[in-house]
Design an enzyme around this catalytic site. Sequence first.
Site, PDB file in Angstrom:
ATOM      1  N   ASP A  67       0.823  -1.220   0.000  1.00 44.39           N
ATOM      2  CA  ASP A  67       0.000   0.000   0.000  1.00 44.39           C
ATOM      3  C   ASP A  67       0.854   1.266   0.000  1.00 44.39           C
ATOM      4  O   ASP A  67       2.070   1.216   0.171  1.00 44.39           O
ATOM      5  CB  ASP A  67      -0.960  -0.010   1.204  1.00 44.39           C
ATOM      6  CG  ASP A  67      -0.272  -0.388   2.513  1.00 44.39           C
ATOM      7  OD1 ASP A  67       0.975  -0.411   2.559  1.00 44.39           O
ATOM      8  OD2 ASP A  67      -0.979  -0.659   3.494  1.00 44.39           O
ATOM      9  N   ASN A 136      -7.641  -2.376  14.171  1.00 42.05           N
ATOM     10  CA  ASN A 136      -9.035  -2.709  13.856  1.00 42.05           C
ATOM     11  C   ASN A 136      -9.132  -3.948  12.950  1.00 42.05           C
ATOM     12  O   ASN A 136     -10.175  -4.215  12.378  1.00 42.05           O
ATOM     13  CB  ASN A 136      -9.737  -1.511  13.198  1.00 42.05           C
ATOM     14  CG  ASN A 136      -9.045  -1.091  11.899  1.00 42.05           C
ATOM     15  OD1 ASN A 136      -8.117  -1.739  11.446  1.00 42.05           O
ATOM     16  ND2 ASN A 136      -9.521  -0.008  11.311  1.00 42.05           N
ATOM     17  N   HIS A 138      -7.267  -4.460  10.211  1.00 45.46           N
ATOM     18  CA  HIS A 138      -6.978  -4.247   8.783  1.00 45.46           C
ATOM     19  C   HIS A 138      -5.672  -4.907   8.363  1.00 45.46           C
ATOM     20  O   HIS A 138      -4.768  -5.129   9.173  1.00 45.46           O
ATOM     21  CB  HIS A 138      -7.040  -2.758   8.392  1.00 45.46           C
ATOM     22  CG  HIS A 138      -5.885  -1.908   8.812  1.00 45.46           C
ATOM     23  ND1 HIS A 138      -6.050  -0.717   9.482  1.00 45.46           N
ATOM     24  CD2 HIS A 138      -4.545  -2.030   8.631  1.00 45.46           C
ATOM     25  CE1 HIS A 138      -4.869  -0.158   9.682  1.00 45.46           C
ATOM     26  NE2 HIS A 138      -3.932  -0.945   9.178  1.00 45.46           N
ATOM     27  N   GLU A 143      -9.526  -1.632   5.118  1.00 46.42           N
ATOM     28  CA  GLU A 143     -10.204  -1.271   6.358  1.00 46.42           C
ATOM     29  C   GLU A 143     -11.492  -2.085   6.512  1.00 46.42           C
ATOM     30  O   GLU A 143     -11.994  -2.648   5.524  1.00 46.42           O
ATOM     31  CB  GLU A 143     -10.556   0.227   6.311  1.00 46.42           C
ATOM     32  CG  GLU A 143      -9.346   1.152   6.318  1.00 46.42           C
ATOM     33  CD  GLU A 143      -8.757   1.376   7.713  1.00 46.42           C
ATOM     34  OE1 GLU A 143      -8.678   0.416   8.500  1.00 46.42           O
ATOM     35  OE2 GLU A 143      -8.368   2.520   7.992  1.00 46.42           O
TER      36      GLU A 143
HETATM   37  C1  GLP Z   1      -0.584   0.588   8.630  1.00 50.00           C
HETATM   38  C2  GLP Z   1      -0.203  -0.202   7.380  1.00 50.00           C
HETATM   39  C3  GLP Z   1      -0.367  -1.674   7.574  1.00 50.00           C
HETATM   40  C4  GLP Z   1       0.251  -2.083   8.891  1.00 50.00           C
HETATM   41  C5  GLP Z   1      -0.509  -1.446  10.014  1.00 50.00           C
HETATM   42  C6  GLP Z   1       0.011  -1.816  11.385  1.00 50.00           C
HETATM   43  O1  GLP Z   1      -1.869   1.064   8.612  1.00 50.00           O
HETATM   44  N1  GLP Z   1      -0.937   0.188   6.220  1.00 50.00           N
HETATM   45  O2  GLP Z   1       0.220  -2.372   6.486  1.00 50.00           O
HETATM   46  O3  GLP Z   1       0.219  -3.479   9.019  1.00 50.00           O
HETATM   47  O4  GLP Z   1      -0.419  -0.037   9.869  1.00 50.00           O
HETATM   48  O5  GLP Z   1       1.133  -1.040  11.661  1.00 50.00           O
HETATM   49  P1  GLP Z   1       2.149  -1.302  12.821  1.00 50.00           P
HETATM   50  O6  GLP Z   1       2.965  -2.473  12.392  1.00 50.00           O
HETATM   51  O7  GLP Z   1       2.948  -0.043  12.889  1.00 50.00           O
HETATM   52  O8  GLP Z   1       1.376  -1.545  14.051  1.00 50.00           O
END
Ligand code: GLP
Length: 249
Positions: A67, A136, A138, A143
């Site tokens: 992404d 959440n 995702h 989402e």
């Molecule tokens: C972001 C990214 C995801 C990631 C998520 C969790 O929103 N788009 O790909 O997995 O956050 O992030 P973190 O690993 O910093 O908790």
Amino acid sequence: MRIIVTKDYEEMSRKAANIIAAQVVMKPNSVLGLATGSSPIGAYKLLVEGYKKGDLDFSEITSINLDEYVGLPAYHNQSYAYFMNENLFSHVNIKQENVFLPNGMEADETKECARYDEIIRTLGPIDLQLLGLGENGHIGFNEPDSFFADGTHKVELTESTINANSRLFNSIDEVPRYAYSMGVGSIFRAKHILLIASGQKKAEALRNTVLGLITPEVPASALKLHDNVTIVADEAALSLISALINKDE
Ligand code: GLP
């Protein structure tokens, strides 16, 4: 689903890095689906060390990222292109032409989503898809929704995600409101999916992913339908389901 329990973030990172390294060694021209966020930073650091020691070679590896924020150029220090360069790509011998991310500066959403889907279609299937987990539930930037998106799409980020990601920006107002994300369908077509999670903040999402209903309200719950998923998570992230996991297995 195979669940590997680790003591903490460091052990999670080591185990995840070992799985990714094994993929790179066993199939030097692998297509890796890579992720951003705090979760994979430790694993990327270990992969860089592996490369510097001469154990890993990325010269034939292709990487397709999950992404990118809409509206951030690749040189912005919070763009995912910048993140990947800082944490992995610029430290190993992956070829720039083999690195793919959505273009957050493309205003034409239909064009950009079609371009990215074509990249995934022609270079895929992805051999190993690395995923973090949003608070959440995702994955990528898929989402909670009323359906599982198949291909690349433009997502309006939820308040929960904007809040969670605001820690990396100077102020919450700077967090982009939209992102381009690979769809759950594209993630699902990967041959092996590796989801990593660390910390108490992920416990509810991980419980819903592993034990809850399969629902687009918890995008990661779709992983239960895939036949080759490995979850590497620490005790804090697994705290709400630890009673159900036999650590000796
Ligand atoms: C972001 C990214 C995801 C990631 C998520 C969790 O929103 N788009 O790909 O997995 O956050 O992030 P973190 O690993 O910093 O908790």
